[in-house]
Design an enzyme around this catalytic site. Structure first.
Site, PDB file in Angstrom:
ATOM      1  N   CYS A   2     -25.631  -7.525  32.886  1.00  0.00           N
ATOM      2  CA  CYS A   2     -24.583  -6.581  33.292  1.00  0.00           C
ATOM      3  C   CYS A   2     -23.918  -6.000  32.049  1.00  0.00           C
ATOM      4  O   CYS A   2     -24.098  -6.486  30.954  1.00  0.00           O
ATOM      5  CB  CYS A   2     -23.545  -7.344  34.114  1.00  0.00           C
ATOM      6  SG  CYS A   2     -24.294  -8.339  35.394  1.00  0.00           S
ATOM      7  N   ARG A  27     -27.440  -0.904  31.721  1.00  0.00           N
ATOM      8  CA  ARG A  27     -27.579  -2.372  31.770  1.00  0.00           C
ATOM      9  C   ARG A  27     -27.515  -2.903  33.194  1.00  0.00           C
ATOM     10  O   ARG A  27     -27.816  -4.052  33.454  1.00  0.00           O
ATOM     11  CB  ARG A  27     -26.472  -3.028  30.943  1.00  0.00           C
ATOM     12  CG  ARG A  27     -26.743  -2.994  29.452  1.00  0.00           C
ATOM     13  CD  ARG A  27     -25.648  -3.733  28.735  1.00  0.00           C
ATOM     14  NE  ARG A  27     -25.671  -5.150  29.011  1.00  0.00           N
ATOM     15  CZ  ARG A  27     -26.062  -6.064  28.145  1.00  0.00           C
ATOM     16  NH1 ARG A  27     -26.499  -5.679  26.966  1.00  0.00           N
ATOM     17  NH2 ARG A  27     -26.049  -7.333  28.435  1.00  0.00           N
ATOM     18  N   TRP A  75     -25.658  -5.988  37.593  1.00  0.00           N
ATOM     19  CA  TRP A  75     -27.045  -6.121  38.063  1.00  0.00           C
ATOM     20  C   TRP A  75     -27.037  -7.422  38.843  1.00  0.00           C
ATOM     21  O   TRP A  75     -26.885  -8.493  38.261  1.00  0.00           O
ATOM     22  CB  TRP A  75     -28.010  -6.182  36.880  1.00  0.00           C
ATOM     23  CG  TRP A  75     -29.442  -6.209  37.289  1.00  0.00           C
ATOM     24  CD1 TRP A  75     -30.244  -5.139  37.577  1.00  0.00           C
ATOM     25  CD2 TRP A  75     -30.272  -7.365  37.489  1.00  0.00           C
ATOM     26  NE1 TRP A  75     -31.506  -5.558  37.934  1.00  0.00           N
ATOM     27  CE2 TRP A  75     -31.542  -6.911  37.890  1.00  0.00           C
ATOM     28  CE3 TRP A  75     -30.050  -8.725  37.367  1.00  0.00           C
ATOM     29  CZ2 TRP A  75     -32.596  -7.781  38.172  1.00  0.00           C
ATOM     30  CZ3 TRP A  75     -31.087  -9.593  37.644  1.00  0.00           C
ATOM     31  CH2 TRP A  75     -32.352  -9.121  38.047  1.00  0.00           C
ATOM     32  N   ASN A 101     -21.141 -12.003  32.896  1.00  0.00           N
ATOM     33  CA  ASN A 101     -22.561 -11.658  32.772  1.00  0.00           C
ATOM     34  C   ASN A 101     -23.300 -12.975  32.630  1.00  0.00           C
ATOM     35  O   ASN A 101     -22.899 -13.834  31.850  1.00  0.00           O
ATOM     36  CB  ASN A 101     -22.769 -10.788  31.522  1.00  0.00           C
ATOM     37  CG  ASN A 101     -24.202 -10.320  31.398  1.00  0.00           C
ATOM     38  OD1 ASN A 101     -24.989 -10.453  32.333  1.00  0.00           O
ATOM     39  ND2 ASN A 101     -24.544  -9.764  30.253  1.00  0.00           N
ATOM     40  N   GLY A 102     -24.373 -13.173  33.417  1.00  0.00           N
ATOM     41  CA  GLY A 102     -25.135 -14.419  33.304  1.00  0.00           C
ATOM     42  C   GLY A 102     -25.197 -15.107  34.656  1.00  0.00           C
ATOM     43  O   GLY A 102     -24.984 -14.494  35.699  1.00  0.00           O
ATOM     44  N   GLU A 487     -49.951  -1.069  28.795  1.00  0.00           N
ATOM     45  CA  GLU A 487     -48.644  -0.408  28.633  1.00  0.00           C
ATOM     46  C   GLU A 487     -48.583   0.867  29.476  1.00  0.00           C
ATOM     47  O   GLU A 487     -47.552   1.170  30.079  1.00  0.00           O
ATOM     48  CB  GLU A 487     -48.393  -0.102  27.158  1.00  0.00           C
ATOM     49  CG  GLU A 487     -47.181   0.747  26.850  1.00  0.00           C
ATOM     50  CD  GLU A 487     -45.837   0.152  27.313  1.00  0.00           C
ATOM     51  OE1 GLU A 487     -45.812  -1.004  27.753  1.00  0.00           O
ATOM     52  OE2 GLU A 487     -44.830   0.883  27.245  1.00  0.00           O
ATOM     53  N   LYS A 491     -45.617   1.403  32.188  1.00  0.00           N
ATOM     54  CA  LYS A 491     -44.752   2.605  32.178  1.00  0.00           C
ATOM     55  C   LYS A 491     -44.777   3.266  33.552  1.00  0.00           C
ATOM     56  O   LYS A 491     -43.755   3.620  34.112  1.00  0.00           O
ATOM     57  CB  LYS A 491     -45.229   3.601  31.120  1.00  0.00           C
ATOM     58  CG  LYS A 491     -44.921   3.212  29.701  1.00  0.00           C
ATOM     59  CD  LYS A 491     -43.501   3.460  29.247  1.00  0.00           C
ATOM     60  CE  LYS A 491     -42.518   2.351  29.373  1.00  0.00           C
ATOM     61  NZ  LYS A 491     -42.781   1.024  28.924  1.00  0.00           N
ATOM     62  N   GLU A 494     -43.113   1.064  36.482  1.00  0.00           N
ATOM     63  CA  GLU A 494     -41.674   0.755  36.436  1.00  0.00           C
ATOM     64  C   GLU A 494     -40.798   1.981  36.677  1.00  0.00           C
ATOM     65  O   GLU A 494     -39.632   1.831  37.048  1.00  0.00           O
ATOM     66  CB  GLU A 494     -41.297   0.070  35.128  1.00  0.00           C
ATOM     67  CG  GLU A 494     -41.392   0.908  33.881  1.00  0.00           C
ATOM     68  CD  GLU A 494     -40.840   0.167  32.666  1.00  0.00           C
ATOM     69  OE1 GLU A 494     -39.843  -0.556  32.798  1.00  0.00           O
ATOM     70  OE2 GLU A 494     -41.436   0.299  31.591  1.00  0.00           O
ATOM     71  N   HIS A 510     -66.512  -7.137  36.748  1.00  0.00           N
ATOM     72  CA  HIS A 510     -66.183  -8.501  37.230  1.00  0.00           C
ATOM     73  C   HIS A 510     -65.140  -8.463  38.333  1.00  0.00           C
ATOM     74  O   HIS A 510     -64.485  -9.468  38.609  1.00  0.00           O
ATOM     75  CB  HIS A 510     -65.691  -9.346  36.042  1.00  0.00           C
ATOM     76  CG  HIS A 510     -66.716  -9.494  34.960  1.00  0.00           C
ATOM     77  ND1 HIS A 510     -67.833 -10.302  35.093  1.00  0.00           N
ATOM     78  CD2 HIS A 510     -66.825  -8.876  33.765  1.00  0.00           C
ATOM     79  CE1 HIS A 510     -68.572 -10.205  34.000  1.00  0.00           C
ATOM     80  NE2 HIS A 510     -67.982  -9.348  33.176  1.00  0.00           N
ATOM     81  N   LYS A 609     -31.920  -2.535  31.378  1.00  0.00           N
ATOM     82  CA  LYS A 609     -32.450  -2.332  30.034  1.00  0.00           C
ATOM     83  C   LYS A 609     -32.547  -3.648  29.257  1.00  0.00           C
ATOM     84  O   LYS A 609     -33.433  -3.836  28.455  1.00  0.00           O
ATOM     85  CB  LYS A 609     -31.559  -1.362  29.255  1.00  0.00           C
ATOM     86  CG  LYS A 609     -32.095  -0.996  27.879  1.00  0.00           C
ATOM     87  CD  LYS A 609     -33.454  -0.326  27.957  1.00  0.00           C
ATOM     88  CE  LYS A 609     -33.993   0.026  26.593  1.00  0.00           C
ATOM     89  NZ  LYS A 609     -35.402   0.493  26.679  1.00  0.00           N
TER      90      LYS A 609
HETATM   91  C1  AGP Z   1     -40.197  -1.922  29.201  1.00  0.00           C
HETATM   92  O1  AGP Z   1     -40.429  -0.565  29.559  1.00  0.00           O
HETATM   93  C2  AGP Z   1     -39.339  -2.652  30.177  1.00  0.00           C
HETATM   94  N1  AGP Z   1     -38.088  -2.018  30.348  1.00  0.00           N
HETATM   95  C3  AGP Z   1     -39.248  -4.123  29.879  1.00  0.00           C
HETATM   96  O2  AGP Z   1     -40.538  -4.647  30.086  1.00  0.00           O
HETATM   97  C4  AGP Z   1     -38.792  -4.535  28.451  1.00  0.00           C
HETATM   98  O3  AGP Z   1     -39.789  -4.206  27.519  1.00  0.00           O
HETATM   99  C5  AGP Z   1     -38.595  -6.053  28.443  1.00  0.00           C
HETATM  100  O4  AGP Z   1     -37.545  -6.356  29.347  1.00  0.00           O
HETATM  101  C6  AGP Z   1     -38.265  -6.611  27.054  1.00  0.00           C
HETATM  102  O5  AGP Z   1     -37.043  -6.082  26.601  1.00  0.00           O
HETATM  103  P1  AGP Z   1     -36.645  -6.327  25.048  1.00  0.00           P
HETATM  104  O6  AGP Z   1     -37.649  -5.611  24.222  1.00  0.00           O
HETATM  105  O7  AGP Z   1     -35.265  -5.739  24.919  1.00  0.00           O
HETATM  106  O8  AGP Z   1     -36.667  -7.804  24.818  1.00  0.00           O
END
Ligand code: AGP
Length: 614
Positions: A2, A27, A75, A101-102, A487, A491, A494, A510, A609
């Site tokens: 958060c 966040r 969050w 937060n947590g 990757e 992308k 997500e 396979h 994020k």
């Molecule tokens: C990546 O597009 C995602 N938002 C997510 O996988 C991110 O890379 C992951 O949470 C790791 O975050 P960080 O690099 O801040 O540790």
């Protein structure tokens, strides 16, 4: 994960708290709230589910005033997103209000105890037990600071809190337990700021103090005191943060993700700056604290990270093993922290993390430290925990990355691993001076090559329009491009919510080839390298089964155009740097599909994020 903001000083707290929350909205955005202590001494709270704008509208129509305040963008972990579960949370008799937060892992046990004593809870959150427990200690006659310490000592799990007591309307107490999102103190003139992330308060101050695990700070407008949660004073270092207000704004771009994709050539230059000595044919990274003795004493490297940062580590493995000849294993931090890896003084552990606050990654780093490993990190967020606790670090220097989907941090972290590999290779004597000079020359070309890859934007937008309604996507690549297939899939999934999988192309026969039909677009990375013919064969196998192929190919390759349905050309790039160039069209493809679908590109559902909880 958060967002938290706090303020005490001569200004109106709501305005400062809300502007800080705006910068932290990435966040978490299930709900948001703000609380102040009004002149009357009463707690005034405004909370709204949904986007921060809803809260801002409420505060505009129902203003609150005060010089001390706290705020939160949530969050959700415990308790679904709603007004009653939004922070700030107030204790039953209004003696404290706080944001958190947590996760309080023992909240049910505490809640049962308090309810048995007649405490009435308002929400379903774990957070509320902190406020209620603290109030019980106040009602038992404890002083605010001691009552807070006693409360914090009872909590299990990782937490970051900011607390206000209306009976002491000039004081904020904040604390950090475990690896929950950071707590940053911002030092002003006759005012103090608190934030979970630096951008929230950078408009007001660049002098920051970062709390470590099990530390708390008592804050008034005149200053702060940092202690451990037993009350013992601890030293605190003031960091001055460089900041460019423009770089954190979206500028002329429609989304932060789009801006950050297009910033990659500059971000690459910034991460190279002052480290790549082109004329001398050398690399210098003083922040790594690397010596020849250390480099030659190591015989194993673990790279550990989450999400996109983990995929960057998969690329780094190719680069570091081929250049520094150091055995390298890449592991998800959420796995690494629990599988008891073989670690000793000859092991190095490299954590890659954009935010520097990812709970699993920080826990993996802690495990590495306790195992006696040399701990390194590649981090973007200046002053973050992952940067501070490492024996050596490389700052990505890509500037604030706001879009939840990581882009420029991914590419700069690959460049940083390339430079680390060069440094290790030189110290370990595994590459000749000529090889080093050649690799450095390749690196100097990279910003331009990345810029040329961005020129595929219009074509990617057209292809995205064609395939925006596909139900599934398959991404395939080989060798150093296999992580790029992963990757590309990450992308897409997500930000567009389309199911997408990345696969090593050699695995098609396979299993995955069973998926191929005319509905299944396959993105194949078929750039000119030693595995080109193998990839062409894969494309032919997909076409033979009616699949649709979007090929990423090297400029001038007319042959592949006879095989694939669409070809996106990228410039010829040295093999170890192909991932940096090849990922860019895949970022653009994912971005444009999401935009065509009207998705919330910068704040995709269920994501945040910085994942500061397990
Ligand atoms: C990546 O597009 C995602 N938002 C997510 O996988 C991110 O890379 C992951 O949470 C790791 O975050 P960080 O690099 O801040 O540790």
């Amino acid at each position: 994960m958060c967002g938290i903001v706090g303020y005490v000083g001569p200004k109106e707290a709501p305005e400062i708290v809300l502007s800080g929350l705006k910068r932290l909205e990435y966040r978490g955005y299930d709900s948001a709230g703000v609380a102040v202590i009004e002149q009357s001494g009463a707690i005034a709270v405004r909370r709204e589910p949904g986007k921060l704008q809803h809260l801002m509208d409420t505060v505009a129509s129902q203003p609150i005033q005060g010089n001390i305040g706290i705020g939160h963008t949530r969050w959700a972990t415990h308790g679904k997103p709603s007004q009653r579960n939004a922070h700030p949370h107030t204790s039953m008799n209004k003696r404290v209000v706080l944001v958190h937060n947590g996760i309080v892992e023992n909240f049910l046990e505490i809640k049962d105890e308090l309810q048995a004593e007649g405490v009435v809870f308002e929400s379903d959150t774990d957070t509320e037990v902190i406020a209620q427990l603290l109030e019980r200690h106040l009602e038992a006659g404890m002083e605010f600071i001691d009552a807070t310490r006693k409360t914090l000592q009872r909590l299990a799990g990782s937490s970051a809190v900011v607390i206000v007591n209306p009976a002491q309307p000039d004081m904020l107490i904040t604390a950090r337990l475990g690896n929950a999102g950071g707590i940053t103190l911002g030092l002003g003139e006759g005012e103090m700021f608190i934030a979970s992330d630096i951008p929230a308060i950078l408009d007001y101050t660049r002098e920051m103090v970062f709390l470590e695990n099990k530390q708390m700070a008592i804050i008034t407008r005149m200053g702060y005191t940092v202690t451990d949660i037993e009350g013992n004073p601890v030293p605190s270092e003031v960091h001055t943060i460089p900041y460019d207000p423009v770089s954190a704004a979206r500028g002329e771009y429609r989304h932060f993700m789009q801006k950050e994709i297009f910033e990659q050539p500059r971000a690459i230059i910034d991460t190279l700056r002052s480290r790549l000595l082109f004329e001398e044919g050398a690399v210098e990274i003083p922040s790594m604290n690397l010596s020849a003795e250390l480099a030659n004493n190591l015989n194993k490297l673990y790279i550990t990270a989450c999400g996109t940062s983990y995929l960057s580590g998969l690329v780094g493995k190719f680069i570091i093993e081929s250049t520094a000849r150091m055995s390298t294993e890449v592991e998800y931090a959420s796995e690494f922290r629990y599988y008891n890896p073989i670690i000793d003084e000859k092991t190095a552990v490299l954590a890659i993390t954009q935010s520097g606050e990812t709970a699993d990654t920080l826990a993996a780093m802690e495990l590495a430290m306790h195992g006696g490993a040399t701990l390194w990190s590649i981090v973007n967020a200046i002053g973050s925990q992952a940067m501070r606790v490492a024996d050596g670090h490389i700052a990505m220097q890509s500037g604030p990355e706001i879009g939840v989907a990581s882009t420029k941090a991914f590419t700069t972290s690959i460049v940083d691993q390339y430079m680390l590999a060069l440094l290790l290779g030189e110290l370990r004597g595994t590459i000749s001076a000529e090889k080093r000079t050649s690799m450095i020359h390749d690196l100097a070309l990279l910003p331009d090559l990345a810029g040329r890859a961005l020129e595929t934007d219009a074509q990617c937008k057209e292809i995205a329009q064609v395939y925006q309604h596909a139900r599934d996507f398959l991404f395939i690549g080989r060798g150093i491009n296999y992580p790029i297939a992963l990757e590309g899939a990450l992308k897409l999934k997500e930000i567009s919510y389309i199911h997408a999988e990345g696969y090593p192309a050699g695995e098609m026969k396979h299993g995955p080839i069973a998926l191929i039909d005319e509905e299944m677009p396959v993105v194949a990375i078929v750039t000119k390298n030693a595995l080109y013919e193998k990839m062409v064969s894969q494309v032919e196998q997909v076409k033979a089964r009616g699949g649709q192929v979007i090929a990423l190919a090297t400029e001038g390759d007319t042959f592949i155009a006879t095989k694939a349905d669409h070809v996106i050309f990228v410039p010829k790039t040295p093999y170890l740097l192909e991932p940096v160039v090849n990922v860019i069209p895949l970022q653009l493809l994912a971005y444009h599909i999401a935009v065509w679908l009207g998705a919330d590109v910068d704040q995709p559902r269920n994501l945040a994020k910085s994942v500061t909880v397990e």
